[in-house]
Design an enzyme around this catalytic site. Structure first.
Site, PDB file in Angstrom:
ATOM      1  N   ARG A 112     -24.341  -3.203 -13.368  1.00  0.00           N
ATOM      2  CA  ARG A 112     -24.779  -2.198 -12.399  1.00  0.00           C
ATOM      3  C   ARG A 112     -23.636  -1.259 -12.043  1.00  0.00           C
ATOM      4  NH1 ARG A 112     -27.171  -6.969  -9.911  1.00  0.00           N
ATOM      5  NH2 ARG A 112     -25.305  -7.088  -8.594  1.00  0.00           N
ATOM      6  N   ASN A 122     -11.785  -3.801   1.207  1.00  0.00           N
ATOM      7  CA  ASN A 122     -12.763  -3.540   0.153  1.00  0.00           C
ATOM      8  C   ASN A 122     -12.258  -2.556  -0.884  1.00  0.00           C
ATOM      9  OD1 ASN A 122     -14.845  -5.244   0.926  1.00  0.00           O
ATOM     10  ND2 ASN A 122     -15.779  -3.739   2.287  1.00  0.00           N
ATOM     11  N   LYS A 177     -11.781  -2.990   7.562  1.00  0.00           N
ATOM     12  CA  LYS A 177     -12.612  -3.598   6.516  1.00  0.00           C
ATOM     13  C   LYS A 177     -12.546  -2.775   5.231  1.00  0.00           C
ATOM     14  CE  LYS A 177     -15.905  -6.106   4.587  1.00  0.00           C
ATOM     15  NZ  LYS A 177     -17.312  -5.877   4.907  1.00  0.00           N
ATOM     16  N   SER A 180     -18.589  -7.682  -4.120  1.00  0.00           N
ATOM     17  CA  SER A 180     -19.778  -6.943  -4.546  1.00  0.00           C
ATOM     18  C   SER A 180     -19.541  -6.223  -5.873  1.00  0.00           C
ATOM     19  CB  SER A 180     -20.192  -5.944  -3.464  1.00  0.00           C
ATOM     20  OG  SER A 180     -19.159  -5.019  -3.204  1.00  0.00           O
ATOM     21  N   ASN A 211     -21.171  -1.294   3.008  1.00  0.00           N
ATOM     22  CA  ASN A 211     -19.724  -1.137   3.040  1.00  0.00           C
ATOM     23  C   ASN A 211     -19.349   0.323   3.243  1.00  0.00           C
ATOM     24  OD1 ASN A 211     -18.834  -3.823   2.668  1.00  0.00           O
ATOM     25  ND2 ASN A 211     -19.277  -3.720   0.477  1.00  0.00           N
ATOM     26  N   GLY A 225     -30.824  -8.060  -1.904  1.00  0.00           N
ATOM     27  CA  GLY A 225     -29.705  -8.583  -2.685  1.00  0.00           C
ATOM     28  C   GLY A 225     -28.911  -9.613  -1.911  1.00  0.00           C
TER      29      GLY A 225
END
Length: 315
Positions: A267, A192, A188, A258, A109, A21
């Site tokens: 998805r 996210n 991080k 994402s 992630n 991906g």
């Protein structure tokens, strides 16, 4: 001669990239173009070539591509680039690719990389990483790379982290070696856990964070998540939330996340590995997370009911 014996004599490593991906496509194409190692792409569908669009050049790579786990064998390195929620479905690949001398770099992630992968990799060594670059899958054989910070990866300051740095030599990827990987991972995760669901729920790219009202909401959610991170042992600064809020406004406004791309494609998102991880840690440490819980609940509802034809209706 086995793959590991050949690697020891030639200096080349056999690398399997599982998941082609946005993240996997970039790293597979970049590693293949560097020419130092043998790269195998493990994907659901075969492709004849892999195009990586970069700001400075376009890479056309032709790595070996496998579409059936039964045809795989043990590799020196496995780069797991699937979404966190797809880890279990990668088990057939991992079982075939991993051996006693294999290192598995986790390009996913979230936090808890080792705990998530341990049931699937047997005797292989797990190497957690933090991915900073922005990847966008444009077609099955084409991805776009954007640098999103000063570094493309962060790894722990240990033997496995340094081995990962050596593996990527010649690719141009910038890697931070950190003695405090836990804090880096939480930092991080904070971004996210807040930014990803907001872009997915609003169906807007990173430019959505430049508005004043959205900035106030983001700051409050980041402060909530930062309190959880500190309780979990991360050395997060008192002004971490405001710094991260400011950072969001520096990203290219047309860059997606994402979760944004997952929702466009219908998805299931990785919200449980991101926002859900913050909420779960808050519960463990008895810290209320109302805003993060709200984002988690709304995103789970969005996952449960994808909109037919969404991709055709959203620019």
């Amino acid at each position: 001669m086995s793959l590991s014996e050949h690697a020891a004599t030639s200096g080349r490593r056999h690398i399997a990239v599982v998941g082609l991906g946005s993240i996997g496509g970039v790293i597979a194409g970049t590693l293949h173009a560097a020419g130092r190692h043998e790269v195998t792409a493990c994907a659901r569908r075969g492709i004849e070539r892999l195009i990586v669009e970069r700001p400075d050049r376009t890479i056309e790579a032709r790595p070996r591509v496998l579409t059936d786990a039964a045809s795989a064998d043990i590799h020196d390195w496995v780069l797991l680039c699937t979404k966190a929620q797809d880890t279990a479905s990668s088990a057939p690949w991992l079982q075939r690719l991993c051996g006693h001398g294999t290192r598995v770099a986790v390009l996913q992630n979230g936090i808890g990389h080792v705990e998530r992968l341990a049931p699937f990799v047997g005797p292989a060594t797990i190497v957690p990483t933090i991915v900073y670059y922005n990847g966008e899958r444009l077609a099955p054989d084409r991805v776009r790379y954007r640098r999103a910070s000063d570094y493309d990866f962060a790894v722990s300051d240990d033997a496995n982290g340094h081995a990962f740095v050596e593996l990527l030599e010649g690719t141009g990827m910038q890697i931070l070696v950190s003695p405090d990987f836990k804090t880096m991972a939480w930092r991080k995760l904070l971004l996210n856990a807040v930014a990803n669901p907001i872009t997915a729920l609003t169906l807007q790219r990173q430019g959505v964070f430049r508005g004043e009202d959205m900035g106030a909401l983001v700051l409050s959610a980041l402060e909530e998540a930062a309190a959880v991170a500190r309780a979990d042992g991360a050395r997060v600064a008192d002004d971490e939330a405001s710094k991260l809020r400011a950072m969001l406004t520096t990203f290219p406004p047309d860059a997606g996340t994402s979760m944004y791309f997952d929702r466009l494609a219908g998805r299931r998102s990785e919200v449980d590995a991101l926002t859900g991880a913050v909420v779960a840690a808050g519960e463990r440490h008895q810290i209320a997370t109302p805003l993060c819980r709200l984002l988690l609940t709304l995103m789970r509802a969005a996952d449960a009911g994808p909109i037919p034809g969404l991709m055709e209706n959203v620019k």
